[in-house]
Design a protein around this motif. Structure first.
Motif, PDB file in Angstrom:
ATOM      1  N   PRO A  25      -3.407   5.021  -8.066  1.00  0.00           N
ATOM      2  CA  PRO A  25      -1.970   4.346  -8.043  1.00  0.00           C
ATOM      3  C   PRO A  25      -2.072   3.744  -9.644  1.00  0.00           C
ATOM      4  O   PRO A  25      -2.843   3.048  -9.954  1.00  0.00           O
ATOM      5  CB  PRO A  25      -1.855   3.442  -7.035  1.00  0.00           C
ATOM      6  CG  PRO A  25      -3.005   3.881  -6.168  1.00  0.00           C
ATOM      7  CD  PRO A  25      -4.172   4.170  -6.810  1.00  0.00           C
ATOM      8  N   ILE A  53       2.473   1.952  -3.604  1.00  0.00           N
ATOM      9  CA  ILE A  53       1.404   2.487  -4.474  1.00  0.00           C
ATOM     10  C   ILE A  53       0.769   3.722  -4.368  1.00  0.00           C
ATOM     11  O   ILE A  53       0.446   4.467  -5.298  1.00  0.00           O
ATOM     12  CB  ILE A  53       0.527   1.268  -4.718  1.00  0.00           C
ATOM     13  CG1 ILE A  53      -0.563   1.179  -3.920  1.00  0.00           C
ATOM     14  CG2 ILE A  53       0.969  -0.016  -5.277  1.00  0.00           C
ATOM     15  CD1 ILE A  53      -1.948   0.284  -4.300  1.00  0.00           C
ATOM     16  N   PHE A  71      -5.458  -4.776  -8.066  1.00  0.00           N
ATOM     17  CA  PHE A  71      -5.216  -4.025  -9.459  1.00  0.00           C
ATOM     18  C   PHE A  71      -6.243  -4.198 -10.582  1.00  0.00           C
ATOM     19  O   PHE A  71      -6.641  -5.514 -10.302  1.00  0.00           O
ATOM     20  CB  PHE A  71      -3.869  -4.162  -9.956  1.00  0.00           C
ATOM     21  CG  PHE A  71      -2.850  -3.143  -9.288  1.00  0.00           C
ATOM     22  CD1 PHE A  71      -2.405  -2.085  -9.900  1.00  0.00           C
ATOM     23  CD2 PHE A  71      -2.090  -3.847  -8.064  1.00  0.00           C
ATOM     24  CE1 PHE A  71      -1.395  -1.531  -9.108  1.00  0.00           C
ATOM     25  CE2 PHE A  71      -1.109  -2.923  -7.307  1.00  0.00           C
ATOM     26  CZ  PHE A  71      -0.639  -1.731  -8.087  1.00  0.00           C
ATOM     27  N   ASP A 114      -5.571  10.342  -7.234  1.00  0.00           N
ATOM     28  CA  ASP A 114      -5.301   9.498  -6.051  1.00  0.00           C
ATOM     29  C   ASP A 114      -5.136   8.047  -6.729  1.00  0.00           C
ATOM     30  O   ASP A 114      -5.059   7.289  -5.779  1.00  0.00           O
ATOM     31  CB  ASP A 114      -6.206   9.504  -5.096  1.00  0.00           C
ATOM     32  CG  ASP A 114      -7.532   9.188  -5.373  1.00  0.00           C
ATOM     33  OD1 ASP A 114      -8.013   9.368  -6.601  1.00  0.00           O
ATOM     34  OD2 ASP A 114      -8.830   9.132  -4.426  1.00  0.00           O
ATOM     35  N   LEU A 137     -11.523   1.820  -8.016  1.00  0.00           N
ATOM     36  CA  LEU A 137     -10.227   1.037  -8.276  1.00  0.00           C
ATOM     37  C   LEU A 137      -9.152   1.475  -7.534  1.00  0.00           C
ATOM     38  O   LEU A 137      -8.732   2.804  -7.248  1.00  0.00           O
ATOM     39  CB  LEU A 137     -10.056   1.630  -9.667  1.00  0.00           C
ATOM     40  CG  LEU A 137      -8.849   0.999 -10.539  1.00  0.00           C
ATOM     41  CD1 LEU A 137      -8.939  -0.588 -10.577  1.00  0.00           C
ATOM     42  CD2 LEU A 137      -8.666   1.526 -11.919  1.00  0.00           C
ATOM     43  N   GLU A 138      -8.366   0.178  -7.186  1.00  0.00           N
ATOM     44  CA  GLU A 138      -7.246   0.625  -5.869  1.00  0.00           C
ATOM     45  C   GLU A 138      -5.941   0.778  -6.779  1.00  0.00           C
ATOM     46  O   GLU A 138      -5.178   1.176  -6.183  1.00  0.00           O
ATOM     47  CB  GLU A 138      -7.305  -0.581  -4.962  1.00  0.00           C
ATOM     48  CG  GLU A 138      -8.463  -0.744  -4.150  1.00  0.00           C
ATOM     49  CD  GLU A 138      -8.317  -1.911  -3.225  1.00  0.00           C
ATOM     50  OE1 GLU A 138      -7.578  -2.770  -3.496  1.00  0.00           O
ATOM     51  OE2 GLU A 138      -9.145  -2.213  -2.511  1.00  0.00           O
ATOM     52  N   ARG A 160       4.219   6.269  -3.169  1.00  0.00           N
ATOM     53  CA  ARG A 160       5.674   6.052  -4.234  1.00  0.00           C
ATOM     54  C   ARG A 160       6.832   5.732  -3.299  1.00  0.00           C
ATOM     55  O   ARG A 160       7.951   6.020  -3.684  1.00  0.00           O
ATOM     56  CB  ARG A 160       6.131   7.065  -5.163  1.00  0.00           C
ATOM     57  CG  ARG A 160       4.915   7.469  -6.131  1.00  0.00           C
ATOM     58  CD  ARG A 160       5.303   8.793  -6.718  1.00  0.00           C
ATOM     59  NE  ARG A 160       4.997   9.003  -8.075  1.00  0.00           N
ATOM     60  CZ  ARG A 160       5.683   9.802  -9.104  1.00  0.00           C
ATOM     61  NH1 ARG A 160       6.387  10.830  -8.537  1.00  0.00           N
ATOM     62  NH2 ARG A 160       5.328   9.589 -10.484  1.00  0.00           N
ATOM     63  N   ARG A 173      -8.850   3.926  -2.127  1.00  0.00           N
ATOM     64  CA  ARG A 173     -10.114   4.266  -3.051  1.00  0.00           C
ATOM     65  C   ARG A 173     -11.282   3.394  -2.797  1.00  0.00           C
ATOM     66  O   ARG A 173     -12.206   3.900  -2.780  1.00  0.00           O
ATOM     67  CB  ARG A 173      -9.424   4.515  -4.512  1.00  0.00           C
ATOM     68  CG  ARG A 173      -8.313   5.142  -4.841  1.00  0.00           C
ATOM     69  CD  ARG A 173      -8.204   5.424  -6.071  1.00  0.00           C
ATOM     70  NE  ARG A 173      -9.048   6.552  -6.913  1.00  0.00           N
ATOM     71  CZ  ARG A 173     -10.286   6.170  -7.195  1.00  0.00           C
ATOM     72  NH1 ARG A 173     -10.478   4.944  -7.692  1.00  0.00           N
ATOM     73  NH2 ARG A 173     -10.988   7.211  -7.785  1.00  0.00           N
ATOM     74  N   SER A 174     -11.037   1.932  -2.757  1.00  0.00           N
ATOM     75  CA  SER A 174     -12.259   1.319  -2.490  1.00  0.00           C
ATOM     76  C   SER A 174     -12.765   1.457  -1.097  1.00  0.00           C
ATOM     77  O   SER A 174     -14.201   1.590  -0.837  1.00  0.00           O
ATOM     78  CB  SER A 174     -12.037  -0.341  -2.565  1.00  0.00           C
ATOM     79  OG  SER A 174     -10.913  -0.577  -1.547  1.00  0.00           O
ATOM     80  N   GLY A 220       3.396   8.170 -12.969  1.00  0.00           N
ATOM     81  CA  GLY A 220       3.360   6.863 -12.576  1.00  0.00           C
ATOM     82  C   GLY A 220       3.686   6.425 -11.306  1.00  0.00           C
ATOM     83  O   GLY A 220       4.657   7.179 -10.698  1.00  0.00           O
ATOM     84  N   ASP A 221       3.293   5.704 -10.584  1.00  0.00           N
ATOM     85  CA  ASP A 221       3.923   5.233  -8.912  1.00  0.00           C
ATOM     86  C   ASP A 221       4.810   4.180  -9.121  1.00  0.00           C
ATOM     87  O   ASP A 221       5.315   4.104  -7.905  1.00  0.00           O
ATOM     88  CB  ASP A 221       2.671   5.021  -8.210  1.00  0.00           C
ATOM     89  CG  ASP A 221       1.533   6.061  -8.479  1.00  0.00           C
ATOM     90  OD1 ASP A 221       1.979   7.242  -7.725  1.00  0.00           O
ATOM     91  OD2 ASP A 221       0.384   6.010  -9.047  1.00  0.00           O
ATOM     92  N   ILE A 222       4.804   3.117 -10.049  1.00  0.00           N
ATOM     93  CA  ILE A 222       5.600   2.026  -9.776  1.00  0.00           C
ATOM     94  C   ILE A 222       6.214   1.936 -11.594  1.00  0.00           C
ATOM     95  O   ILE A 222       5.232   1.857 -12.242  1.00  0.00           O
ATOM     96  CB  ILE A 222       5.105   0.521  -9.269  1.00  0.00           C
ATOM     97  CG1 ILE A 222       4.953   0.723  -7.662  1.00  0.00           C
ATOM     98  CG2 ILE A 222       6.036  -0.378  -9.629  1.00  0.00           C
ATOM     99  CD1 ILE A 222       4.176  -0.346  -7.195  1.00  0.00           C
ATOM    100  N   TRP A 276       0.791  -1.116   0.032  1.00  0.00           N
ATOM    101  CA  TRP A 276       0.124  -0.117  -0.227  1.00  0.00           C
ATOM    102  C   TRP A 276       0.823   1.038  -0.025  1.00  0.00           C
ATOM    103  O   TRP A 276       0.587   2.453  -0.812  1.00  0.00           O
ATOM    104  CB  TRP A 276      -0.838   0.221   1.174  1.00  0.00           C
ATOM    105  CG  TRP A 276      -1.950  -0.785   1.218  1.00  0.00           C
ATOM    106  CD1 TRP A 276      -2.413  -1.872   2.015  1.00  0.00           C
ATOM    107  CD2 TRP A 276      -2.997  -0.918   0.426  1.00  0.00           C
ATOM    108  NE1 TRP A 276      -3.561  -2.593   1.566  1.00  0.00           N
ATOM    109  CE2 TRP A 276      -4.166  -1.748   0.653  1.00  0.00           C
ATOM    110  CE3 TRP A 276      -3.487   0.081  -0.920  1.00  0.00           C
ATOM    111  CZ2 TRP A 276      -5.250  -2.028  -0.380  1.00  0.00           C
ATOM    112  CZ3 TRP A 276      -4.456  -0.043  -1.646  1.00  0.00           C
ATOM    113  CH2 TRP A 276      -5.417  -1.220  -1.162  1.00  0.00           C
ATOM    114  N   ASN A 310      -5.310   6.950   1.678  1.00  0.00           N
ATOM    115  CA  ASN A 310      -6.334   6.781   1.051  1.00  0.00           C
ATOM    116  C   ASN A 310      -6.487   5.481   0.356  1.00  0.00           C
ATOM    117  O   ASN A 310      -5.555   5.477  -0.499  1.00  0.00           O
ATOM    118  CB  ASN A 310      -6.521   8.024   0.105  1.00  0.00           C
ATOM    119  CG  ASN A 310      -7.938   7.985  -0.679  1.00  0.00           C
ATOM    120  OD1 ASN A 310      -9.102   7.795  -0.063  1.00  0.00           O
ATOM    121  ND2 ASN A 310      -7.876   8.169  -2.068  1.00  0.00           N
TER     122      ASN A 310
END
Lengths: 106, 355
Positions: B239, A28, B146, B237, B205-206, A31, A95-96, B280-282, A25, A93
């Motif tokens: 990812p 993502i 994801f 927000d 969506l996570e 970062r 999102r779900s 992008g985060d990863i 978590w 946070n």
């Protein structure tokens, strides 16, 4: 399938068996690189980063915090309820969870 | 015979090599990567560390306690119920059952859902179906969940798509027309990536995975970068994991740029920088496995690219470790002796943040 399981056995933090989901978590949502993410989660759990992948430590912690355990305990939080607690614990946070809370409070 | 070390070729064939041959392959592999990407080769100590991982007499190896990393996936739960062409074992499980089995029985750090075609274009007409499944499963999962697929620019060229086929135009010498076709296709692709991302974002969506970006070249990579940037403006927000298709971006177009930089020919250390710049985060790093070279050669090469990328990337770097990637042999059923050696070496020498 076997290939993925081999990677999990060789290098993976262990997901909800340990603290793998928590560290993921942080990667993502913030970062964070692996060392920073582990340090952040360990601080929140008040344990040493080395203990994040120790089932003996994390099993009890997860049960006590109600953030989901790998073996299913009847009546214990799992799924979206566990994630809601994870979001609060890590101050992130998810999102779900945000959607779930907005529907719950509507 | 006792001095021979058991290893494999890039196509999975088992071979026994002398220690000196393995060390030579490690040296050749790291020098090849260093020369191509303009990065430092592995030091002598790192080469020796890699040799020890490869030469370990145990059947499988693992990282030391405390060195574990995050393992993300690219539709791995589909491998429970899918068939041979997707590396699947064909167990009759629903999508939710597969995701939860992967999370709870396998102890995966993250899970994911994807269309069986694993491209974004076919998701568009069934987006409500996918959104329903995603929402329902996200209520039951605990680990990050994801949605993933490949941009796959190739689906936008005739006869599968609306644009003239660039691969047919180029051999005819119609280079300008081929470039225009790729630019047009990239615009379609970008719109579809953003459409799917936004719709899934509405159901909580996570995380979104753009997997194997650039498989059809630099215009493919560009569309994904632009889609990441656009999604981050409207859903900041959300990812996003953006993975590459190979160690350098194929210049099928040759001139497309992102933020003023030409994408064609970019190696992983610059690909990661672009993904981070897009929001992008990863970053998912990919290095193709050469089937005619040994696993030590391939792995040495992959570790060299990864080390340079991890050192310079402002965002976490996950090494792609599927079939035929980053040293994993190119075969349907990669042997676990090689898979675990790849895993350990990428984490402990390449300093991956995840796989």
């Amino acid at each position: 399938m076997g290939m993925q399981i081999a990677h999990i056995m060789a290098s993976c933090m262990g997901g909800i068996r340990t603290a793998g989901d928590l560290v993921a978590w942080m990667q993502i949502t913030r970062r964070m690189k692996i060392r920073e993410a582990k340090a952040y989660v360990a601080k929140k759990l008040a344990i040493d980063p080395f203990e994040l992948t120790d089932e003996e430590i994390m099993r009890e912690l997860r049960k006590d915090l109600g953030i989901g355990t790998v073996t299913s305990i009847a009546g214990s939080p799992k799924g979206i309820l566990a994630k809601s607690r994870v979001a609060r614990l890590l101050d992130i946070n998810i999102r779900s969870v945000a959607l779930f809370r907005s529907q719950l409070d509507a | 015979m006792s001095d021979m070390i058991l290893t494999r070729m890039g196509d999975g064939e088992r071979v026994r090599l002398e220690a000196a041959e393995i060390r030579e392959d490690i040296l050749d592999g790291t020098e090849d990567a260093a020369k191509r990407a303009g990065i430092a080769p592995l030091s002598e100590d790192e080469q020796e560390q890699l040799f020890e991982i490869i030469a370990d007499p145990a059947r499988i190896v693992s990282v030391k306690p405390g060195n574990e990393v995050i393992v993300t996936d690219d539709g791995c739960s589909m491998s429970f119920y899918g068939g041979q062409d997707g590396g699947g074992v064909g167990a009759p499980l629903s999508r939710m059952q597969a995701v939860l089995t992967y999370e709870r029985a396998c102890g995966a750090d993250t899970t994911s859902l994807g269309h069986s075609d694993y491209s974004y274009k076919p998701v568009k007409p069934i987006i409500n179906f996918e959104a329903n499944d995603y929402y329902n499963i996200s209520m039951a999962t605990t680990a990050p969940f994801f949605y993933g697929a490949q941009p796959n620019l190739g689906l936008y060229f005739q006869p599968d798509g609306p644009c003239p086929n660039a691969a047919e135009l180029m051999p005819q010498g119609k280079i300008e027309e081929a470039c225009q076709a790729q630019e047009e296709a990239a615009e379609h692709l970008q719109r579809d990536l953003v459409f799917v991302g936004r719709r899934l974002a509405e159901v909580g969506l996570e995380g979104l995975n753009f997997d194997t970006c650039g498989s059809a070249g630099d215009a493919d990579f560009l569309a994904a970068l632009k889609a990441v940037a656009e999604l981050k403006k409207t859903v900041p927000d959300l990812p996003i994991l953006m993975g590459a298709a190979g160690e350098f971006v194929l210049g099928m177009h040759g001139s497309v740029t992102f933020q003023g930089e030409r994408l064609a020919g970019m190696f992983p250390q610059d690909q990661a920088r672009m993904v981070a710049a897009a929001g992008g985060d990863i970053f998912g790093m990919a290095v193709s496995t050469a089937t005619t070279e040994s696993v030590p050669w391939n792995l040495s090469r992959a570790v060299t690219f990864l080390k340079a990328t991890s050192e310079r990337s402002p965002i976490p770097v996950h090494a792609n470790v599927g079939m035929g990637v980053c040293g994993v042999p190119m075969m349907e059923q990669p042997p676990i002796d090689s898979v675990t050696r790849v895993s350990k070496a990428l984490v402990e020498i390449g300093k991956a943040d995840g796989l």
